[in-house]
Design a protein around this motif. Sequence first.
Motif, PDB file in Angstrom:
ATOM      1  N   LEU A  64       0.852  -1.186   0.000  1.00  0.00           N
ATOM      2  CA  LEU A  64       0.000   0.000   0.000  1.00  0.00           C
ATOM      3  C   LEU A  64       0.889   1.238   0.000  1.00  0.00           C
ATOM      4  CD1 LEU A  64      -2.585  -0.943   2.775  1.00  0.00           C
ATOM      5  CD2 LEU A  64      -3.058  -0.778   0.331  1.00  0.00           C
ATOM      6  N   LYS A  65       0.519   2.214  -0.825  1.00  0.00           N
ATOM      7  CA  LYS A  65       1.251   3.472  -0.853  1.00  0.00           C
ATOM      8  C   LYS A  65       0.254   4.604  -1.039  1.00  0.00           C
ATOM      9  CE  LYS A  65       5.028   5.985  -3.026  1.00  0.00           C
ATOM     10  NZ  LYS A  65       5.977   6.050  -4.128  1.00  0.00           N
ATOM     11  N   LEU A  66       0.414   5.649  -0.265  1.00  0.00           N
ATOM     12  CA  LEU A  66      -0.455   6.807  -0.394  1.00  0.00           C
ATOM     13  C   LEU A  66      -0.248   7.438  -1.759  1.00  0.00           C
ATOM     14  CD1 LEU A  66      -2.473   8.655   1.058  1.00  0.00           C
ATOM     15  CD2 LEU A  66      -0.523   9.960   1.895  1.00  0.00           C
ATOM     16  N   TYR A  67      -1.345   7.683  -2.466  1.00  0.00           N
ATOM     17  CA  TYR A  67      -1.271   8.317  -3.776  1.00  0.00           C
ATOM     18  C   TYR A  67      -1.577   9.799  -3.681  1.00  0.00           C
ATOM     19  CZ  TYR A  67      -2.415   9.459  -8.631  1.00  0.00           C
ATOM     20  OH  TYR A  67      -2.467  10.052  -9.868  1.00  0.00           O
ATOM     21  N   PHE A  68      -2.550  10.139  -2.862  1.00  0.00           N
ATOM     22  CA  PHE A  68      -3.044  11.512  -2.840  1.00  0.00           C
ATOM     23  C   PHE A  68      -3.785  11.764  -1.535  1.00  0.00           C
ATOM     24  CE2 PHE A  68      -6.994  13.954  -3.663  1.00  0.00           C
ATOM     25  CZ  PHE A  68      -6.455  15.192  -3.909  1.00  0.00           C
ATOM     26  N   LYS A  69      -3.533  12.924  -0.925  1.00  0.00           N
ATOM     27  CA  LYS A  69      -4.305  13.376   0.235  1.00  0.00           C
ATOM     28  C   LYS A  69      -5.261  14.463  -0.214  1.00  0.00           C
ATOM     29  CE  LYS A  69      -1.028  12.651   3.997  1.00  0.00           C
ATOM     30  NZ  LYS A  69      -0.335  13.294   5.105  1.00  0.00           N
ATOM     31  N   HIS A  84       7.284  10.008  -3.699  1.00  0.00           N
ATOM     32  CA  HIS A  84       7.455   9.944  -2.246  1.00  0.00           C
ATOM     33  C   HIS A  84       7.646   8.505  -1.767  1.00  0.00           C
ATOM     34  CE1 HIS A  84       6.421  14.161  -1.584  1.00  0.00           C
ATOM     35  NE2 HIS A  84       5.516  14.010  -2.534  1.00  0.00           N
ATOM     36  N   ASP A  85       8.890   8.092  -1.624  1.00  0.00           N
ATOM     37  CA  ASP A  85       9.146   6.745  -1.108  1.00  0.00           C
ATOM     38  C   ASP A  85       8.850   6.635   0.383  1.00  0.00           C
ATOM     39  OD1 ASP A  85       9.770   5.560  -3.502  1.00  0.00           O
ATOM     40  OD2 ASP A  85      11.927   5.856  -3.304  1.00  0.00           O
ATOM     41  N   ASP A  86       8.611   7.756   1.041  1.00  0.00           N
ATOM     42  CA  ASP A  86       8.241   7.723   2.457  1.00  0.00           C
ATOM     43  C   ASP A  86       6.732   7.551   2.645  1.00  0.00           C
ATOM     44  OD1 ASP A  86       8.003  10.282   1.290  1.00  0.00           O
ATOM     45  OD2 ASP A  86       7.961  11.244   3.248  1.00  0.00           O
ATOM     46  N   TRP A  87       5.971   7.416   1.561  1.00  0.00           N
ATOM     47  CA  TRP A  87       4.516   7.269   1.650  1.00  0.00           C
ATOM     48  C   TRP A  87       4.057   5.812   1.618  1.00  0.00           C
ATOM     49  CZ3 TRP A  87       1.761  11.624  -1.586  1.00  0.00           C
ATOM     50  CH2 TRP A  87       2.030  12.858  -1.000  1.00  0.00           C
ATOM     51  N   PHE A  88       4.984   4.853   1.673  1.00  0.00           N
ATOM     52  CA  PHE A  88       4.585   3.447   1.792  1.00  0.00           C
ATOM     53  C   PHE A  88       3.970   3.263   3.175  1.00  0.00           C
ATOM     54  CE2 PHE A  88       7.808   2.995  -1.533  1.00  0.00           C
ATOM     55  CZ  PHE A  88       7.114   2.206  -2.431  1.00  0.00           C
ATOM     56  N   LEU A  89       2.936   2.422   3.262  1.00  0.00           N
ATOM     57  CA  LEU A  89       2.231   2.237   4.519  1.00  0.00           C
ATOM     58  C   LEU A  89       2.719   0.980   5.229  1.00  0.00           C
ATOM     59  CD1 LEU A  89      -1.382   3.223   3.406  1.00  0.00           C
ATOM     60  CD2 LEU A  89       0.456   4.679   4.273  1.00  0.00           C
ATOM     61  N   ASP A  90       2.996   1.119   6.524  1.00  0.00           N
ATOM     62  CA  ASP A  90       3.480   0.038   7.371  1.00  0.00           C
ATOM     63  C   ASP A  90       2.285  -0.777   7.865  1.00  0.00           C
ATOM     64  OD1 ASP A  90       4.458  -1.557   9.432  1.00  0.00           O
ATOM     65  OD2 ASP A  90       5.733   0.018  10.257  1.00  0.00           O
ATOM     66  N   ASP A  91       2.332  -2.098   7.648  1.00  0.00           N
ATOM     67  CA  ASP A  91       1.224  -2.977   8.016  1.00  0.00           C
ATOM     68  C   ASP A  91       0.846  -2.909   9.491  1.00  0.00           C
ATOM     69  OD1 ASP A  91       1.101  -3.819   5.425  1.00  0.00           O
ATOM     70  OD2 ASP A  91       1.876  -5.836   5.794  1.00  0.00           O
ATOM     71  N   GLU A 105      -6.467   8.831  -1.393  1.00  0.00           N
ATOM     72  CA  GLU A 105      -6.370   7.762  -2.377  1.00  0.00           C
ATOM     73  C   GLU A 105      -5.109   6.959  -2.074  1.00  0.00           C
ATOM     74  OE1 GLU A 105      -6.762   8.897  -6.487  1.00  0.00           O
ATOM     75  OE2 GLU A 105      -8.336  10.343  -6.014  1.00  0.00           O
ATOM     76  N   ILE A 106      -5.280   5.645  -2.038  1.00  0.00           N
ATOM     77  CA  ILE A 106      -4.172   4.740  -1.723  1.00  0.00           C
ATOM     78  C   ILE A 106      -4.007   3.759  -2.867  1.00  0.00           C
ATOM     79  CG2 ILE A 106      -3.364   2.956  -0.136  1.00  0.00           C
ATOM     80  CD1 ILE A 106      -5.045   4.337   2.047  1.00  0.00           C
ATOM     81  N   SER A 107      -2.783   3.581  -3.328  1.00  0.00           N
ATOM     82  CA  SER A 107      -2.488   2.602  -4.372  1.00  0.00           C
ATOM     83  C   SER A 107      -2.171   1.264  -3.712  1.00  0.00           C
ATOM     84  CB  SER A 107      -1.297   3.057  -5.209  1.00  0.00           C
ATOM     85  OG  SER A 107      -1.573   4.276  -5.851  1.00  0.00           O
ATOM     86  N   PHE A 108      -2.676   0.176  -4.309  1.00  0.00           N
ATOM     87  CA  PHE A 108      -2.442  -1.182  -3.829  1.00  0.00           C
ATOM     88  C   PHE A 108      -1.890  -1.973  -5.010  1.00  0.00           C
ATOM     89  CE2 PHE A 108      -4.603  -5.077  -1.662  1.00  0.00           C
ATOM     90  CZ  PHE A 108      -3.446  -5.367  -0.969  1.00  0.00           C
ATOM     91  N   PHE A 109      -0.680  -2.524  -4.856  1.00  0.00           N
ATOM     92  CA  PHE A 109       0.010  -3.120  -5.995  1.00  0.00           C
ATOM     93  C   PHE A 109       1.020  -4.149  -5.542  1.00  0.00           C
ATOM     94  CE2 PHE A 109       1.847   0.955  -4.752  1.00  0.00           C
ATOM     95  CZ  PHE A 109       3.151   0.597  -4.442  1.00  0.00           C
ATOM     96  N   ASN A 110       1.663  -4.773  -6.529  1.00  0.00           N
ATOM     97  CA  ASN A 110       2.747  -5.712  -6.284  1.00  0.00           C
ATOM     98  C   ASN A 110       4.056  -4.925  -6.247  1.00  0.00           C
ATOM     99  OD1 ASN A 110       5.038  -7.490  -7.520  1.00  0.00           O
ATOM    100  ND2 ASN A 110       3.535  -8.915  -6.669  1.00  0.00           N
ATOM    101  N   ARG A 111       4.803  -5.048  -5.168  1.00  0.00           N
ATOM    102  CA  ARG A 111       6.015  -4.241  -4.974  1.00  0.00           C
ATOM    103  C   ARG A 111       7.089  -4.531  -6.023  1.00  0.00           C
ATOM    104  NH1 ARG A 111       8.396  -0.986  -0.827  1.00  0.00           N
ATOM    105  NH2 ARG A 111      10.178  -0.078  -1.876  1.00  0.00           N
ATOM    106  N   ALA A 112       7.246  -5.784  -6.423  1.00  0.00           N
ATOM    107  CA  ALA A 112       8.258  -6.115  -7.437  1.00  0.00           C
ATOM    108  C   ALA A 112       7.930  -5.425  -8.759  1.00  0.00           C
ATOM    109  CB  ALA A 112       8.349  -7.628  -7.620  1.00  0.00           C
TER     110      ALA A 112
END
Length: 125
Positions: A64-69, A84-91, A105-112
Amino acid sequence: MSEKKITLTIRLIKSFEYRTFKNVILHDVDITTMTCGKLKEDIIQKIHSTSGYKPYLNVKFDTLKLYFKHFGAKTSNLIVNLDHDDWFLDDSKTLEESGIENEAEISFFNRADYDKFKANPEIKW
Protein backbone atom coordinates in the motif's frame (compact mmCIF):
# COMPACT_ATOMS: atom_id res chain seq x y z
CA MET A 1 -10.93 6.79 22.00
CA SER A 2 -13.43 8.21 19.54
CA GLU A 3 -14.25 6.64 16.21
CA LYS A 4 -13.08 8.47 13.13
CA LYS A 5 -14.78 7.04 10.08
CA ILE A 6 -13.65 8.07 6.63
CA THR A 7 -14.09 7.20 2.96
CA LEU A 8 -11.08 5.84 1.07
CA THR A 9 -10.39 5.23 -2.59
CA ILE A 10 -8.10 2.27 -3.20
CA ARG A 11 -6.42 2.09 -6.61
CA LEU A 12 -5.90 -1.58 -7.50
CA ILE A 13 -2.99 -1.49 -9.94
CA LYS A 14 -2.73 -4.44 -12.28
CA SER A 15 -0.18 -3.00 -14.73
CA PHE A 16 1.98 0.08 -14.35
CA GLU A 17 3.13 0.00 -17.98
CA TYR A 18 -0.38 -0.16 -19.43
CA ARG A 19 -1.90 1.98 -16.66
CA THR A 20 -4.47 -0.70 -15.82
CA PHE A 21 -6.21 -0.06 -12.53
CA LYS A 22 -9.63 -0.18 -10.92
CA ASN A 23 -10.86 1.76 -7.92
CA VAL A 24 -12.39 0.26 -4.82
CA ILE A 25 -14.32 2.73 -2.66
CA LEU A 26 -14.47 1.92 1.05
CA HIS A 27 -16.93 3.78 3.26
CA ASP A 28 -16.98 4.11 7.05
CA VAL A 29 -13.40 2.99 7.60
CA ASP A 30 -12.39 3.57 11.23
CA ILE A 31 -8.88 5.02 11.04
CA THR A 32 -8.27 4.72 14.80
CA THR A 33 -8.53 0.91 14.86
CA MET A 34 -7.91 -0.22 11.25
CA THR A 35 -4.31 -1.19 10.63
CA CYS A 36 -2.78 -1.07 7.18
CA GLY A 37 -2.36 -4.86 7.30
CA LYS A 38 -6.05 -5.33 8.09
CA LEU A 39 -6.93 -2.91 5.28
CA LYS A 40 -4.98 -5.12 2.86
CA GLU A 41 -6.89 -8.19 4.05
CA ASP A 42 -10.24 -6.41 3.68
CA ILE A 43 -9.43 -5.23 0.15
CA ILE A 44 -8.31 -8.71 -0.97
CA GLN A 45 -11.47 -10.20 0.54
CA LYS A 46 -13.56 -7.64 -1.35
CA ILE A 47 -11.76 -8.46 -4.63
CA HIS A 48 -12.55 -12.16 -4.16
CA SER A 49 -16.18 -11.65 -3.11
CA THR A 50 -17.37 -8.88 -5.45
CA SER A 51 -18.15 -9.26 -9.12
CA GLY A 52 -16.19 -7.09 -11.53
CA TYR A 53 -12.73 -7.81 -10.12
CA LYS A 54 -12.01 -11.09 -11.96
CA PRO A 55 -9.06 -9.61 -13.95
CA TYR A 56 -7.44 -8.65 -10.61
CA LEU A 57 -7.63 -12.07 -8.96
CA ASN A 58 -4.24 -13.18 -10.34
CA VAL A 59 -2.35 -10.08 -9.11
CA LYS A 60 -0.24 -10.63 -5.98
CA PHE A 61 -1.14 -7.41 -4.14
CA ASP A 62 1.29 -6.82 -1.28
CA THR A 63 2.01 -3.08 -0.95
CA LEU A 64 0.00 0.00 0.00
CA LYS A 65 1.25 3.47 -0.85
CA LEU A 66 -0.45 6.81 -0.39
CA TYR A 67 -1.27 8.32 -3.78
CA PHE A 68 -3.04 11.51 -2.84
CA LYS A 69 -4.31 13.38 0.23
CA HIS A 70 -7.44 15.48 0.04
CA PHE A 71 -6.54 19.12 -0.72
CA GLY A 72 -2.98 18.04 -1.59
CA ALA A 73 -1.15 18.27 -4.88
CA LYS A 74 -1.54 15.30 -7.22
CA THR A 75 1.40 13.65 -8.89
CA SER A 76 1.82 13.93 -12.66
CA ASN A 77 1.85 10.14 -12.98
CA LEU A 78 -1.69 8.91 -13.59
CA ILE A 79 -1.23 5.49 -12.04
CA VAL A 80 1.02 5.75 -8.96
CA ASN A 81 2.95 8.33 -6.96
CA LEU A 82 6.63 7.68 -7.75
CA ASP A 83 7.86 10.78 -5.93
CA HIS A 84 7.45 9.94 -2.25
CA ASP A 85 9.15 6.75 -1.11
CA ASP A 86 8.24 7.72 2.46
CA TRP A 87 4.52 7.27 1.65
CA PHE A 88 4.59 3.45 1.79
CA LEU A 89 2.23 2.24 4.52
CA ASP A 90 3.48 0.04 7.37
CA ASP A 91 1.22 -2.98 8.02
CA SER A 92 1.54 -2.64 11.80
CA LYS A 93 0.42 1.01 12.01
CA THR A 94 -3.16 2.24 12.11
CA LEU A 95 -4.41 4.40 9.27
CA GLU A 96 -4.46 7.38 11.63
CA GLU A 97 -0.81 6.81 12.60
CA SER A 98 0.01 6.62 8.89
CA GLY A 99 -1.52 10.05 8.26
CA ILE A 100 -4.49 8.80 6.24
CA GLU A 101 -7.33 11.31 6.07
CA ASN A 102 -10.84 11.38 4.62
CA GLU A 103 -10.98 11.01 0.83
CA ALA A 104 -7.34 9.94 0.57
CA GLU A 105 -6.37 7.76 -2.38
CA ILE A 106 -4.17 4.74 -1.72
CA SER A 107 -2.49 2.60 -4.37
CA PHE A 108 -2.44 -1.18 -3.83
CA PHE A 109 0.01 -3.12 -6.00
CA ASN A 110 2.75 -5.71 -6.28
CA ARG A 111 6.02 -4.24 -4.97
CA ALA A 112 8.26 -6.11 -7.44
CA ASP A 113 6.23 -4.71 -10.35
CA TYR A 114 6.49 -1.21 -8.83
CA ASP A 115 10.28 -1.42 -8.43
CA LYS A 116 10.65 -2.63 -12.03
CA PHE A 117 8.47 0.22 -13.33
CA LYS A 118 10.22 2.84 -11.21
CA ALA A 119 13.61 1.79 -12.62
CA ASN A 120 12.26 2.27 -16.16
CA PRO A 121 8.93 4.20 -16.16
CA GLU A 122 7.97 3.42 -19.75
CA ILE A 123 4.28 3.63 -20.68
CA LYS A 124 3.04 1.12 -23.28
CA TRP A 125 -0.16 1.22 -25.31
